[in-house]
Scaffold this active site. Sequence first.
Site, mmCIF file in Angstrom:
data_model
loop_
_atom_site.group_PDB
_atom_site.id
_atom_site.type_symbol
_atom_site.label_atom_id
_atom_site.label_comp_id
_atom_site.label_asym_id
_atom_site.label_seq_id
_atom_site.Cartn_x
_atom_site.Cartn_y
_atom_site.Cartn_z
ATOM 1 N N GLU A 183 -24.631 35.854 -57.624
ATOM 2 C CA GLU A 183 -26.035 36.181 -57.867
ATOM 3 C C GLU A 183 -26.185 37.539 -58.532
ATOM 4 O OE1 GLU A 183 -29.762 37.953 -57.669
ATOM 5 O OE2 GLU A 183 -28.200 38.684 -56.313
ATOM 6 N N GLU A 184 -25.268 38.466 -58.240
ATOM 7 C CA GLU A 184 -25.407 39.851 -58.683
ATOM 8 C C GLU A 184 -25.083 40.005 -60.168
ATOM 9 O OE1 GLU A 184 -26.779 42.119 -57.067
ATOM 10 O OE2 GLU A 184 -26.628 41.600 -54.951
ATOM 11 N N ASP A 193 -21.907 36.372 -52.940
ATOM 12 C CA ASP A 193 -21.133 37.438 -53.569
ATOM 13 C C ASP A 193 -21.535 38.818 -53.080
ATOM 14 O OD1 ASP A 193 -23.583 36.878 -54.920
ATOM 15 O OD2 ASP A 193 -22.966 38.119 -56.604
ATOM 16 N N HIS A 222 -28.423 47.803 -51.791
ATOM 17 C CA HIS A 222 -27.442 48.360 -52.729
ATOM 18 C C HIS A 222 -27.034 49.796 -52.378
ATOM 19 C CE1 HIS A 222 -28.052 45.317 -56.262
ATOM 20 N NE2 HIS A 222 -28.268 44.746 -55.082
#
Length: 394
Positions: free
Chosen positions: A139-140, A81, A365
């Site tokens: 996962e996020e 993701d 990020h």
Amino acid sequence: MSMDHILSLAQELGSRLTGWRRDLHRHPELGYQETRTAAIVTEHLRNLGLEITTQVGGTGVVGLLRGEQDGPTIALRADMDALPIQDLKETEYRSQNAGVAHLCGHDAHTSMLMGAAELLTGLGKPQHGNIKFIFQPAEEGLAGAKAMIDDGVLENPKVDAIAGIHMFPGLDTGTLGVSKGVAFASTDSLKLKIIGKGGHAARPQEGIDAIAVSAQVISALQNIPSRMVDPLEPVVITIGTISGGYMGAALAPEVEMVGTVRTLSAGVRSQLPSLIEQVVSGVCSSFGAGYELSYGEGYPIVLNDEDMVDLMTETSEQLLGRKVWNYIKPSTGGEDFAFYCEQVPGVFFRLGSGNADESTRYPLHHPKFDLDETALPDGVAMLSAIALNFVNRT
């Protein structure tokens, strides 16, 4: 099978790994929406002749390389993701999906596991034991690992160990980092509403200013890590959003805050909900305000198994002919690989992806995050060699 041969096979995949990674980078998908990515993975695994299970934990894909004889099963995991952040890079492979981008390296993780599946399949079936390739969604922050576990990803055949990898711009390309024991923090959520009493800004004594109370609460919460738990136990309490009030000439009747709570100790983690309630209750009571507090458990601590760490470090030295790894400090970031480590022995390690070009050094990020793609073959070789060493060591 010599380690030199594995490394050579991985390096031969270099251009294809870059191609896969850039295609996924152009077309990022958020958690549980990875339909395009899953379709690409599924087609690749089908072409390799692997046993495939789709829609595991939502959009997850699992490939199985079954050995000639029964034996231990090792799983290799990649997350698929992307993040809900606008890509600000000026590259030809920048994200084409507005407000969504692969800024944490999951496109590289997926590409490397596709490469490992191809490399290992090309070597033929293991003499005994199995290798399971787990392509995980979400996962996020959405616990895709737990969803896949609940869907039976660690069964049929039963997984005996697991390995995962993460790109890391803070390490030089060609180097590896791993933590022995605790590797990533638990990450829990905090939602808090401060309930005051509205009124005119000129007569604050007639109301209860929720903004003023909130400021005191935020400051007081920082006394938990500094004064209320062992200072040798890391705790990070962050208020990430705050909203309230209507205009400058009026007291805010309510303020809402959302934050996260992180620690590297399961024992300390269990203490934090009551400590936070104690602080919030005390501050609000002293000003006559009310509150509503919601504390949600998120990802557990990632606990690397010592034997699996040793397997990873020894494998890297066999593969690369020298020591390129170092023990690194645990991260206070969260990682849902933790759910696998609660069930089976696991190792989660970092692959250096930064070089002299500053574009490869933006942190995870960051809107301009990118990576040194020459690291991709090293990741394929490491995952492949760890799997082979595990199934062949008994």
